[in-house]
Every structure is written in C-alpha cells, then in structure tokens.
Design an enzyme around this catalytic site. Structure first.
Site, PDB file in Angstrom:
ATOM      1  N   HIS A 194       0.846  -1.185   0.000  1.00 11.10           N
ATOM      2  CA  HIS A 194       0.000   0.000   0.000  1.00 11.10           C
ATOM      3  C   HIS A 194       0.884   1.237   0.000  1.00 11.10           C
ATOM      4  CE1 HIS A 194      -3.210  -2.621   0.223  1.00 11.10           C
ATOM      5  NE2 HIS A 194      -3.780  -2.284   1.363  1.00 11.10           N
ATOM      6  N   LYS A 630     -14.270   4.791   5.315  1.00 12.56           N
ATOM      7  CA  LYS A 630     -14.550   5.659   4.172  1.00 12.56           C
ATOM      8  C   LYS A 630     -16.014   5.553   3.750  1.00 12.56           C
ATOM      9  CE  LYS A 630     -13.170   6.268  -0.643  1.00 12.56           C
ATOM     10  NZ  LYS A 630     -14.252   5.542  -1.293  1.00 12.56           N
TER      11      LYS A 630
END
Length: 969
Positions: A194, A630
């Site tokens: 990531h 999110k």
C-alpha cells in the site's frame, strides 16, 4: 520559548562534537543552552533528543548555506515564523507573515526551500527513532540497578513480555498455563505494498545510517578520533541526501515493491527475529522457569506484494510468478550463507566427538561427500549442494541464471545431478534439528545454541519462500470467470443466477472430480481479457509449492458463493484440500453493509458439511477498517466492526469452527491504525483474538516498526506480549444500555457523514479543490492506480489517497467527520452515559483517545488557507468550507465533553503535543508554500520547465508534510 532546531548557520559547540572546522567539514553539535524549553515541554521531551535534532539541523544548515544562501535565508525566515506561531498559535501575525512570504516565492526557491524542510523533518524522525532506543536502554539500565534480583533480557514495562508475565503471575496464572498459551499463539504480520511510504529506498538507507551513527555517538568510551569519524559519517549522509533526487520519477513496478519488502526481511528481520527469540526464551526461563522449543516462533510474516491484484492491472500472473520465484531465490541464498557459517562452526570429528544415532543415520544416507570424519560438515555440505541446485533451478526459471556459480572447494559440479531440490521447510528443518539434538545429547549444547539455533528459528519464521504470498482479487472478477465457464458449457449465465442457484451449482461441482473446462479451449471462446487473466492467476499459483502461498483474499465479498467460487477455481487447477495445495480462502468484508451481513454469510458456509470438512474446521475472515470508515465514517465503522466480529464468533462457535480474524488496518487513525499497539490489541472485542492475530503492515509503518533491528525486536515484543495478555484479560462486556447508545451514535454519525460525502453535490468539487487529491498521482509512490475505477468518483477512490489528501491540509476530515454529531446526544442523561462508557469501557475509551490524538493534529487556520487560495469563490463552496470547520469545532467539543477533559490529553496526545512543538515550525511553512504551489499549478496550462519545477516542489511539500505528520495513509 522554543528555539528548535537551531537557526541555520548558528555555530555552537556541544557535547557531541566540535565547532565547524571548514565549510565542508561536519559541524559540532550546537550549544546545549541554545534551546530554551518551556517548563511543560521540558517535562515531556528528553533534552538529549533536542540536542540530537539541533546537531543534525546545524549540519544541514551548513550544507544548504554553502550551496544556496538565498534558499537558506528563506528557510530561516519561514522557520522563524513557524517557531513564533508554535509558541503562540493565537498570534496571527506570524501566520500572516508566513503566508505573505510564501506568496512571493519563486518556483526555484520553492523547490529549494521545500527540500530543506522535508530533509529536516526526516532528520527529526531519524533522531526520534534513535531516542526511542536510547530511552528503552536507559530505562532498563535504571530498572536493573533497582531490581538486581529481577534482571531479564526484555524491558520491564507492561507492553513487553517481561512485564506481561509479571502481571499474569500476579493475577494467579500458572507457569504451565502461560507457556501453553504462548506456544499456541500465532501472530502473522502481512507486509503490503500500500503506497504510503513517500521516501525512496536510497534515502531510507541514509536516514537509517544516521540513526545508527547517533547510537555510536552515545557511547561513553568513544575516543576523540572515533567521535570525529562518526560525526563525519553523519555529515556525509546528510550531504548525500541533499545531493540526491528525493523524487521518484516513475512509478515502481510490483517487482520493485516486492524487492523493497524483501529488503526489510533481509536487512532487519533476518537477524531481529532470532535475536528476539533468544531474549523471549531467556525471559520465559527467568520468569516462569520454562524455555521455548527450538522450532517455535510465535510471530511470522507474509506479504501481499506481487499478489494483490485488487484494482491493480500491473500485478499480472507473470508478475506474481516472478515475485514468488525471486523470494524463493533470496531465501535459498540466505540459507546458503547460514550453511557456510554452520560448516565452519560444526567441525566436530569422529576422533574427538560422538554423534547421536539419528545423526549417524543421516550422515550415512549421504553417499558422496569429502567430509568423512566430520559428520556435521557432511550434513551441512549436503544441504549446501541442495541449496545451490535450488538456486540454479530458480535462476533458470527466471531466465536470469548467472554465468557461473561458486560451489565451494568440497562440492563438485556433478554432485548437483545426485541431490534433490529444497522445496519445503522440512527439507531444512529436519536435518537441522537432528544436528541440534545430536549436539545436545553428546555434550555440545552450547554449540547447538549458537548459530544452529538461530538458523532453525529462521527456517521456522521464514521457511523456504522468505514470506508466503497472499493473492487478493475482487469478488466480481471471480463471478465473471465462473459466468464465462457456465456460458461456455451452455448451462446459462452464472452472474444472473440467484444466490441459492449459485451455491447449488458450486457445491455440485466441488463434489465432482471431473474438470469443468480446458483452459486453452475456453480461451478460444472468451473475449474478456479480465476473465482470462483471472483464470491464468489460478493456473500460475497452482504451479507453486504450497509453502510459497498464504491466503486467497476476496475483496468486496458479499455472499457465501464468493468463497465457494474461489475454491472451485482452485480445484479446476488441481488445488484441493485433499492434496494439501488449496489456499485458504478469506472473504474480506469492508463496507458497512458487508460487515453487517457477514455473520449470515458465515452461517451459509458453515451449514455445508462439505465446506467445513474442506477447510478442516478452520476459517479466516478479513475485516476491512479503512474502506468501512470511508464508507460510513469512523464511529459507525468501529461499531460495525465490533458487532460483526462478535456475531461471527458466535456463528463459528455454534458450528465448532476455529475463526481467525485478519485485520486490514492502515497507519492512520482514519484507516484503523493505532500507535498504542498493546492497548489496541487488548481493546478488541471479547473472544475475537484467542491467540490468533493477523494484521497488515504497510508503507511508512513498516519503517517505523521494523526500520532497525532494535526497533523491530521491540515491535515483535509488543505483539507477542499483547496477544498473550489478551488470552487472560477479563474483557469489559458492554451493557445493553451502552449497546443502545452505540447504535444511536452509529446511526447519527453515519447519516451525518454520508449526507456530506455522498449526498451533498458541493462536496466532490470542494474536496478536489481544497486538497491535493488530484495531484497525488505525481508522487509515484505505488504501482497501483489511486482508483479502482478510473472513471469513478469518491466512491471508487481508494481509502489511502482519501486519507492522504485530508492529512496534507491538516484537516484530517476522514478520521473525524460524523463524530461530532454522533457524540452530541440531546439529553443530559445520554451525555452522562457517554462519560460513563469512556470511563469504564476500554474499547470505547480507546476510540475517543485516538480521536483526541487526531484532533490535536488538525489545524483550523492552515486548512482555511487552502480554502482561501484554492476553492472557487462561490457562495456554495465557501459555505461548505465554513460548515466543515464548524463540524470540526463541534467534534472537538464533543470529544472533550465525553472524556471529561478541558484540553486534549491522554497517552496518545502527551508526546504528540511535545513533538508538535518540534514539528509545527517546519510543517506550517510547508503547508503555506504548498497551498501557493497548488494555486499556481492549477492556473498553468501545458507542460513547461517552470511547471516541472513547481511540480517537483509540490512533491517535496507532500513528502515533508507526510514526514511531519508521521503518517500518510
């Protein structure tokens, strides 16, 4: 007052060196009395840390001033203004002066100044890493003086195994019970690609070198010449950094990302793991009178790098194959070095030593060897030949075989034809253990406990693949692959079937031994390249040894059929439970709805005897922290994660399935991260760990937690201690009233969050104008795109750039949006109950304390400056910016009310307040210049040299803020 770091160009000798000798020579440290600390800051920050930062800053100062006096002057002015603002945040004059100076800065000067600030913050971080180690050592030395009868190899603190063992014994746990739990423990840290590490590997090595050299300078017995050499080494590293290009000019490939992950294993963990295991075994012997078995390692590692295909078209089947082979090659070469060491050490001869019957038998089974009298060498020499043959074979597969291979004096080349490859862990482990037991039984235990024991533990920790690789792919692509198969077979469109029909088909085919299709025939009839790539992934991984593979993670999992589909695709390529080649299939639940429906999904799976039998009563489930936050906001996501795990455990217990949770956390609070690892693990929902803990580690967090052997050992110790303590801790079960409160909080906060992010048409334009979200692509910090769907909006934006963008503007909106309304109930009774929850429920308290930390890092004025410079001057967008800041004020007030504090405090914030005093004088000017750069870049058209310079300056500003905030994604 605070004056930190020393003004560029100040000359002031201190304890760590002498004054400048020449403009090219390394400087001495600045005067100790040149830093004026306020009383409260001095009580938090060790003065030795301040001295180190001043010394490093003074060195950087001389380099910059020598090369570009104008950049030096600008940097000095901006940092002076930053210092003034840090000392009095309410004084607007310093901030206004900072903005004015940023307004008139030229592109070349902006690039130069941003480089200085970014490097300076990296030097602060290097000093802090060293200081962490120094504090640990000093604390332990002081403790050993006071507790001469309780000396141990690990730190005497709560979040160490040493402190945890003392606590458990005091609470009444028996040594046998403690040891049994420790031996059952299984912690796996999964390194991911990531993209949150903004620094290049070249520069990371330099900063690590600086940290290590600072340790040398702390030695009290250092001679003057040795001290001078160390100072010159630091100066060279800083000068080398200043002369380097800190900017990645192109995106890394997955292979390069994998090489970076492997570098952590090779340069840090390869030594840190056996070193920690020595200390752990010595500690258990000292504390509970028991030592660890030689082949037990409670913490292991895995990797996503090269196998994470989710939304990354660059991870092809060929890339995955190359990464797996490259990792096996590195493992073989590392173990070859270990065999060389053992060959030198284990020179016992039959004339002077005896051997166990097992060793005699093993040595006799090796037909050709020059080592006749020295049987340990006969075994290690044979393992060397096998490893060399393995290396040659892998290099041939990679089509990059070296022209020649050094085989050693005792190994004729023709011997390669007569030995087997090393293909599994036991190929190394079994002969090594036979040698170990033979040495112990014949009076050479001290020799056995040397390099041989370390090698055994390396085999246990890393195996023959260095790290097993996980595969991750979206559930929809598996669905499309099965759909292509059913249409090819003429039995309809699988994609359009109901869940019941899908499960019926999948179970029938899983029970069948006949293959569904031939890949070459299917490929001739399928035009969707994504389907063919998906199927070729299974074809590729089916060719690997099982030990090279970890979990097959299904992102965006929504149903039981998602799991069975992957099992069926594996079966088609010969990967079954019966032959031991099937990868464990791990559904990833990452949205609010998916988390809420996850228990029902598991129920559907567990009622199938064929499924439970295939997985042998064990299942792994991944919980997505970043995407759920999110999707629904911080509070709603946290409560969904809590209740979903609770219910999944109940379902698993009912069906007698052993459930392991895989926690997909990022580095930031908004993505599930927690800097207080020990408390974070203890605050997990009851009965959800039970000695089994799998978690992702990514980007900048890999460097922070595993950047040096000492830091890595400390991280391993915290993980081990926390998971062990969790087995014994009495978790606080939330009352029904607390649960009701959380349901209400979750509903209100989610509604508030989604109303702004999803429903308000002003939000997307505001987000893209007020943050550098659109410009993050020029960072080139990862191989995968920022969006799963390039044409999508916020919903397709990955959680990392979503969090990264808000962190850059110091608003950190992704971590707190919705919290203010959720923690602001109407009745006083409810408000009092929230205070009670904070006081008596560790899980809830941890959430609030983390929010306190992230809120203390927000800066109202900095974020407003981005609005003033970048957001269109329309009533709608300006109003939205004000509304967002009002929500920030509401959130701050709500969190303080719940915690009963007048100011942000607590374990997460105390050190942060001090480091903010150090960092903010750097961060505030970077933010001001960055906002101006964004404004100028967005008003420029086409490509030009000026634009490139400004883009480079922007990249350096993003890097600097990431280093100053200590996390990016």
């Amino acid at each position: 007052l605070i004056r930190l770091p020393t003004m560029l160009g100040e000359k002031s000798p201190t304890s760590k060196g002498a004054a400048f000798v020449s403009k090219d020579a390394p400087p001495a440290s600045p005067r100790r009395d040149s830093v004026l600390l306020s009383a409260d800051l001095e009580s938090i920050v060790d003065k030795d840390l301040m001295d180190d930062i001043e010394m490093l800053s003074s060195m950087l100062s001389s380099i910059v001033k020598n090369e570009n006096a104008h950049v030096y002057d600008l940097y000095t002015q901006l940092r002076e203004q930053g210092i003034d603002r840090a000392n009095d945040p309410d004084d607007t004059a310093a901030f206004e002066a900072m903005k004015k100076l940023s307004l008139h800065i030229s592109p070349d000067d902006a690039l130069g100044v941003m480089r200085v600030f970014s490097i300076a913050l990296n030097l602060v971080n290097a000093a802090e890493v060293h200081h962490r180690l120094r504090v640990m050592r000093n604390t332990e030395l002081e403790a050993s003086k006071e507790l001469t009868n309780k000396v141990g190899p690990l730190p005497l603190v709560e979040d160490s195994v040493r402190g945890t063992l003392d606590i458990l014994l005091a609470e009444g746990a028996s040594p046998d019970e403690i040891m049994n739990k420790l031996l059952e423990q299984n912690v796996e840290i999964v390194i991911t690609a990531h993209p949150t590490e903004v620094n290049r590997k070249t520069l990371l090595r330099k900063y690590r070198s600086i940290t290590e050299t600072l340790s040398t300078l702390d030695r009290p017995d250092l001679l003057p010449y040795e001290r001078s050499v160390a100072m010159e080494k630091i100066f060279r590293d800083i000068a080398g950094t200043w002369g380097s290009d800190e900017i990645r000019r192109k995106k890394p490939t997955p292979q390069q990302e994998a090489a970076g992950g492997n570098a952590v294993i090779e340069t840090v963990l390869w030594d840190a793991v056996p070193a920690y295991m020595r200390k752990l075994s010595a500690q258990t012997r000292a504390s509970i009178g028991k030592i660890l078995p030689i082949d037990v390692v409670p913490i292991k590692f895995a990797s996503w790098i090269g196998g994470d295909r989710d939304g990354n078209p660059n991870v092809t089947p060929e890339v995955t194959r190359e990464v797996v082979l490259a990792q096996r090659l590195r493992a073989a070469k590392l173990f070859l070095k270990e065999m060389d060491i053992l060959y030198d050490e284990l020179a016992m001869s039959i004339t002077n030593a005896s051997f166990s019957p097992e060793l005699d038998e093993l040595a006799a089974s090796i037909e050709k060897s020059f080592d006749v009298m020295e049987k340990y060498r006969r075994v290690t020499g044979h393992l060397r030949i096998r490893l060399l043959k393995t290396i040659r074979n892998i290099e041939k597969d990679l089509k990059s075989m070296a022209p020649s291979i050094v085989t050693g004096n005792h190994i004729p080349l023709e011997a390669f034809d007569e030995v087997e490859l090393i293909t599994k862990r036991d190929d190394l482990m079994e002969p090594l253990k036979i040698m170990y037991n033979s040495l112990v039984s014949t009076g050479f235990a001290s020799v056995a406990d040397g390099s041989l024991l370390d090698t055994i533990r390396r085999v246990a920790a890393f195996g023959i693949s260095l790290v097993p690789i996980d595969i991750r792919e979206e559930s929809t692509l598996h669905t499309k692959a099965i759909d292509a198969i059913t249409q090819y077979l003429g039995i309809g469109s699988y994609e359009s079937w109901s869940e019941e029909a899908k499960l019926s088909f999948l179970q029938t085919e899983l029970s069948s031994k006949r293959p569904l299709f031939n890949l070459s025939d299917l490929a001739a009839n399928v035009t969707d390249e994504r389907v063919l790539k998906t199927l070729r992934v299974f074809e590729t991984i089916s060719q690997f040894e099982p030990e090279s593979l970890g979990a097959y993670v299904i992102s965006q999992s929504t149903a039981a059929s998602d799991v069975l589909a992957v099992m069926l695709l594996q079966q088609q390529f010969g990967m079954t439970s019966a032959n031991g080649k099937m990868m464990r299939v791990v559904p990833l639940f990452e949205t609010l709805d998916d988390l809420q429906n996850a228990p029902q999904t598991l129920e559907r799976l567990f009622v199938m005897p064929s499924y439970v039998g295939a997985v042998k009563g064990e299942m792994e489930v991944m919980v997505g922290y970043s995407d759920s936050a999110k999707d629904a906001g911080r509070l709603a996501a946290c409560w969904a994660q809590y209740t979903s795990q609770e219910e999944m455990v109940k379902v698993a217990d009912k069906h007698r399935v052993e459930l392991t949770f895989f926690h997909g956390k990022g580095g930031t609070v908004g993505r599930g991260g927690n800097p207080a690892l020990y408390r974070a693990i203890l605050s997990h929902p009851p009965n959800t760990i039970n000695g089994r803990f799998r978690v992702t580690e990514q980007g900048e967090m890999i460097r922070q937690n595993f950047g040096s052997p000492d830091i890595a050992e400390r991280t391993l110790d915290i993980y081990t201690a926390a998971v062990l303590r969790e087995r014994f801790v009495q978790h606080v079960e939330p009352t029904q009233s607390w649960r009701d409160q959380m349901e209400q909080i979750s509903e209100v906060s989610c509604k508030d969050y989604r109303h702004l992010v999803r429903d308000d048409p002003r939000f997307v334009p505001y987000f893209r104008q007020a943050t550098p979200e659109l410009e993050l692509g020029i960072l080139n910090i990862g191989s995968r795109p920022a969006k799963r769907n390039p044409k999508g909006g916020i919903e397709s934006l990955r959680a990392i750039p979503w969090t990264f963008a808000w962190a850059q503007t110091r608003l950190n909106l992704s971590a707190w949006l919705g919290v203010g309304s959720g923690l602001n109930p109407a009745s006083e009774k409810d408000k009092e109950e929230l205070k009670d929850m904070y006081k008596n429920w560790p899980w809830f308290r941890e959430i609030i304390d983390l929010l306190s930390m992230i809120l203390s890092k927000t800066d109202f004025s900095i974020s407003k400056n981005y609005d003033d410079l970048l957001v269109d001057k329309t009533d709608d967008l300006l109003a939205l910016g004000n509304e967002v800041r009002e929500k920030l004020v509401e959130t701050r007030t709500s969190v303080l009310t719940v915690s009963g504090s007048k100011d942000f405090a607590g374990p997460h914030v105390q050190l942060l307040r001090a480091t903010s005093k150090i960092r903010n004088p750097f961060l505030d000017p970077i933010n001001c210049v960055q906002a101006e750069l964004l404004k100028e870049l967005r008003n420029m058209e086409g490509h030009s040299e000026i634009r490139q310079i400004r883009e480079d300056a922007l990249v350096m500003s993003i890097n600097g803020i990431s280093q100053g905030m200590r996390n990016s994604g």
